[in-house]
Design a protein around this motif. Structure first.
Motif, mmCIF file in Angstrom:
data_model
loop_
_atom_site.group_PDB
_atom_site.id
_atom_site.type_symbol
_atom_site.label_atom_id
_atom_site.label_comp_id
_atom_site.label_asym_id
_atom_site.label_seq_id
_atom_site.Cartn_x
_atom_site.Cartn_y
_atom_site.Cartn_z
ATOM 1 N N PHE A 14 0.842 -1.206 0.000
ATOM 2 C CA PHE A 14 0.000 0.000 0.000
ATOM 3 C C PHE A 14 0.869 1.246 0.000
ATOM 4 C CE2 PHE A 14 -2.102 3.442 2.265
ATOM 5 C CZ PHE A 14 -3.315 3.534 1.594
ATOM 6 N N THR A 15 1.929 1.230 0.810
ATOM 7 C CA THR A 15 2.815 2.402 0.919
ATOM 8 C C THR A 15 3.545 2.679 -0.395
ATOM 9 O OG1 THR A 15 3.163 1.887 3.256
ATOM 10 C CG2 THR A 15 4.712 3.417 2.238
ATOM 11 N N ILE A 16 3.968 1.603 -1.084
ATOM 12 C CA ILE A 16 4.747 1.774 -2.312
ATOM 13 C C ILE A 16 3.871 2.122 -3.504
ATOM 14 C CG2 ILE A 16 6.242 0.601 -3.983
ATOM 15 C CD1 ILE A 16 7.304 -1.091 -1.665
ATOM 16 N N PHE A 17 2.732 1.401 -3.642
ATOM 17 C CA PHE A 17 1.947 1.504 -4.873
ATOM 18 C C PHE A 17 0.725 2.416 -4.771
ATOM 19 C CE2 PHE A 17 3.945 -2.754 -5.168
ATOM 20 C CZ PHE A 17 4.691 -2.545 -6.303
ATOM 21 N N VAL A 18 0.071 2.415 -3.618
ATOM 22 C CA VAL A 18 -1.215 3.111 -3.508
ATOM 23 C C VAL A 18 -1.069 4.517 -2.935
ATOM 24 C CG1 VAL A 18 -3.548 3.015 -2.549
ATOM 25 C CG2 VAL A 18 -2.389 0.907 -3.234
ATOM 26 N N LEU A 19 -0.328 4.646 -1.837
ATOM 27 C CA LEU A 19 -0.237 5.933 -1.142
ATOM 28 C C LEU A 19 0.288 7.066 -2.035
ATOM 29 C CD1 LEU A 19 -0.695 7.405 1.502
ATOM 30 C CD2 LEU A 19 1.609 6.751 2.223
ATOM 31 N N PRO A 20 1.353 6.860 -2.845
ATOM 32 C CA PRO A 20 1.815 7.969 -3.712
ATOM 33 C C PRO A 20 0.735 8.440 -4.681
ATOM 34 C CG PRO A 20 3.442 6.206 -3.625
ATOM 35 C CD PRO A 20 2.205 5.670 -2.972
ATOM 36 N N TRP A 32 6.146 11.303 2.071
ATOM 37 C CA TRP A 32 5.939 9.883 1.746
ATOM 38 C C TRP A 32 7.235 9.101 1.937
ATOM 39 C CZ3 TRP A 32 8.518 7.356 -2.301
ATOM 40 C CH2 TRP A 32 8.147 6.024 -2.483
ATOM 41 N N LEU A 33 8.355 9.675 1.490
ATOM 42 C CA LEU A 33 9.645 8.997 1.602
ATOM 43 C C LEU A 33 10.022 8.770 3.065
ATOM 44 C CD1 LEU A 33 12.098 7.870 0.115
ATOM 45 C CD2 LEU A 33 13.110 10.155 0.190
ATOM 46 N N ILE A 34 9.803 9.800 3.906
ATOM 47 C CA ILE A 34 10.112 9.677 5.342
ATOM 48 C C ILE A 34 9.260 8.577 5.964
ATOM 49 C CG2 ILE A 34 9.927 10.847 7.567
ATOM 50 C CD1 ILE A 34 10.694 13.443 6.140
ATOM 51 N N PHE A 35 7.972 8.565 5.605
ATOM 52 C CA PHE A 35 7.075 7.546 6.141
ATOM 53 C C PHE A 35 7.553 6.155 5.746
ATOM 54 C CE2 PHE A 35 3.471 4.685 5.522
ATOM 55 C CZ PHE A 35 2.864 4.727 6.778
ATOM 56 N N PHE A 36 7.956 5.997 4.491
ATOM 57 C CA PHE A 36 8.387 4.693 4.005
ATOM 58 C C PHE A 36 9.679 4.248 4.690
ATOM 59 C CE2 PHE A 36 10.359 2.081 0.492
ATOM 60 C CZ PHE A 36 9.569 0.963 0.722
ATOM 61 N N VAL A 37 10.646 5.175 4.847
ATOM 62 C CA VAL A 37 11.919 4.835 5.511
ATOM 63 C C VAL A 37 11.666 4.440 6.963
ATOM 64 C CG1 VAL A 37 14.104 5.793 6.325
ATOM 65 C CG2 VAL A 37 13.335 6.271 3.993
ATOM 66 N N LEU A 38 10.803 5.199 7.667
ATOM 67 C CA LEU A 38 10.474 4.863 9.052
ATOM 68 C C LEU A 38 9.826 3.491 9.133
ATOM 69 C CD1 LEU A 38 9.118 8.279 10.411
ATOM 70 C CD2 LEU A 38 11.296 7.175 10.959
ATOM 71 N N TYR A 39 8.950 3.215 8.171
ATOM 72 C CA TYR A 39 8.293 1.905 8.152
ATOM 73 C C TYR A 39 9.326 0.789 7.999
ATOM 74 C CZ TYR A 39 5.975 -2.138 6.120
ATOM 75 O OH TYR A 39 5.571 -3.414 5.845
ATOM 76 N N LEU A 40 10.287 0.974 7.071
ATOM 77 C CA LEU A 40 11.314 -0.042 6.861
ATOM 78 C C LEU A 40 12.179 -0.219 8.104
ATOM 79 C CD1 LEU A 40 12.499 0.748 3.207
ATOM 80 C CD2 LEU A 40 11.047 -1.126 3.981
#
Length: 389
Positions: free
Chosen positions: A330-336, A372-380
């Protein structure tokens, strides 16, 4: 004469004329902000009216940046609007839907309410002075005939307006006032509906006919007495249209079921807004504008996403991992897509994203991407940290 700026003409660079008329409007660019504006020449007697106009902040009126005196000329600098005039839209369309006409009328009346509240009468409401922007906004433009209602005159001192759209009082029968603009609105509605003046052919549309008849009465006392009153009636007609249309849609669905014992998307006529089509246009990025190229790209993207995302989830061995894979997909494909395509029109609530300045709007999209990038990095970091433990 109001707050006229006498020292700003050199802060703009002239780009090109927008018409072939002598002393016509010019496209200019402000040297410090690089914004584009339209420079228009007006007679000096309109100075007070234009400075009053500058004070009005309403979305259906162009933003007036400055009113300047250059030598013995009065110039107005207003926002440059990307779009088409209603005249162009009418000439290129076989039919304009009733709902569209009612919605445009509501926006036009909002513009007039703002003008009339300041005592200004436009006096030249016509399709050529109505712009529809590329993002669907209606703008009432051109204030060559604008005046302040006096109330103590038998007729207008200067009789202006476009024949066919101007009210009778604009040609010497009485002093024009807010009801004169409403007369013109009635004519515009009829032109949108049947491409004729009401006196030549009156619209038979049941949701428009009564509005047109009342707005274009010869005697101003028999018309709507204010833009607010007319807006109330138009809004009610729009609600009636929505209710009746939905009722007809339900009846068409039932008829299809009775005739075929089943209902598929192909059973629906192209001109009927089915629940599925309404859902797609309202909520699904790529389908909300009805533009074929956008819908094609959206379909390709969604197909690829549906091919990839389930595979990611399927490869996971535990329920926890499946959930994390789902969130990751969802974070990679849908959220952006939701962030960058103005999902549910949320961009209008963020000043940077609906700014008229390209630099600010670009900054807004940049911050979205960074967020979005910050959210994704934090998630990882969180998920990888949990996996190591």
């Amino acid at each position: 004469m109001g707050n006229i700026n006498n020292s700003g003409p050199f802060s703009y660079k002239e780009i090109e004329p927008l018409t072939d008329k002598a002393n016509g409007p010019l496209l200019v660019r402000k040297n410090d902000t690089k914004e584009f504006f339209v420079k228009k020449c007006y007679p000096l007697y309109l100075a007070d009216n234009l400075t009053t106009l500058q004070q009005i902040k309403q979305t259906n009126l162009p933003k007036v940046q400055e009113v300047l005196i250059e030598g013995d000329q009065l110039y107005l600098y207003e926002e440059f609007i990307h779009g088409k005039t209603l005249t162009e839209v009418i000439s290129s369309s076989e039919v304009i839907e009733t709902e569209t006409i009612l919605k445009m009328t509501l926006s036009l009346l909002d513009a007039l309410i703002a003008l009339h509240d300041k005592g200004l009468v436009h006096r030249d409401v016509k399709p050529g002075n109505i712009m529809l922007t590329n993002d669907g906004m209606l703008k009432l433009i051109d204030f060559d005939a604008v005046r302040v209602f006096d109330g103590a005159k038998d007729t207008d001192t200067i009789q202006l307006g476009t024949v066919g759209f101007a009210s009778p009082e604009q040609f010497g029968f009485a002093e024009s006032d807010a009801r004169s603009d409403l007369y013109s609105v009635g004519v515009v509605i009829n032109i949108c509906s049947v491409k004729e003046y009401p006196k030549n052919k009156l619209s038979s549309d049941p949701f428009l006919r009564e509005i047109i008849l009342k707005a274009t009465r010869f005697d101003p006392k028999d018309r709507y007495q204010s833009a607010v009153e007319m807006k109330t009636v138009v809004r009610e007609k729009w609600k009636q249209w929505v209710n009746e249309t939905h009722h007809n849609e339900d009846r068409l669905v039932l008829d299809n079921r009775e005739n075929k014992n089943e209902k598929t998307d192909m059973d629906e006529p192209n001109n009927v807004k089915t629940p599925i089509r309404s859902f797609l246009r309202k909520y699904v990025p790529g389908f909300r504008t009805d533009q074929p190229w956008k819908m094609t790209l959206a379909i390709i993207y969604y197909v690829l996403m549906l091919m990839g995302l389930p595979g990611m989830v399927y490869e996971a061995t535990s329920m926890t991992e499946k959930l994390l894979r789902t969130i990751e997909g969802f974070t990679i494909f849908v959220l952006p897509v939701l962030l960058l395509t103005n999902f549910m029109n949320f961009h209008e609530k963020i000043p940077l994203l609906h700014s008229k300045k390209l630099i600010l709007r670009g900054l807004g999209y940049g911050l979205l991407a960074v967020g979005w990038l910050i959210f994704f990095v934090l998630y990882l970091l969180v998920t990888n940290g949990g996996a190591k433990r």
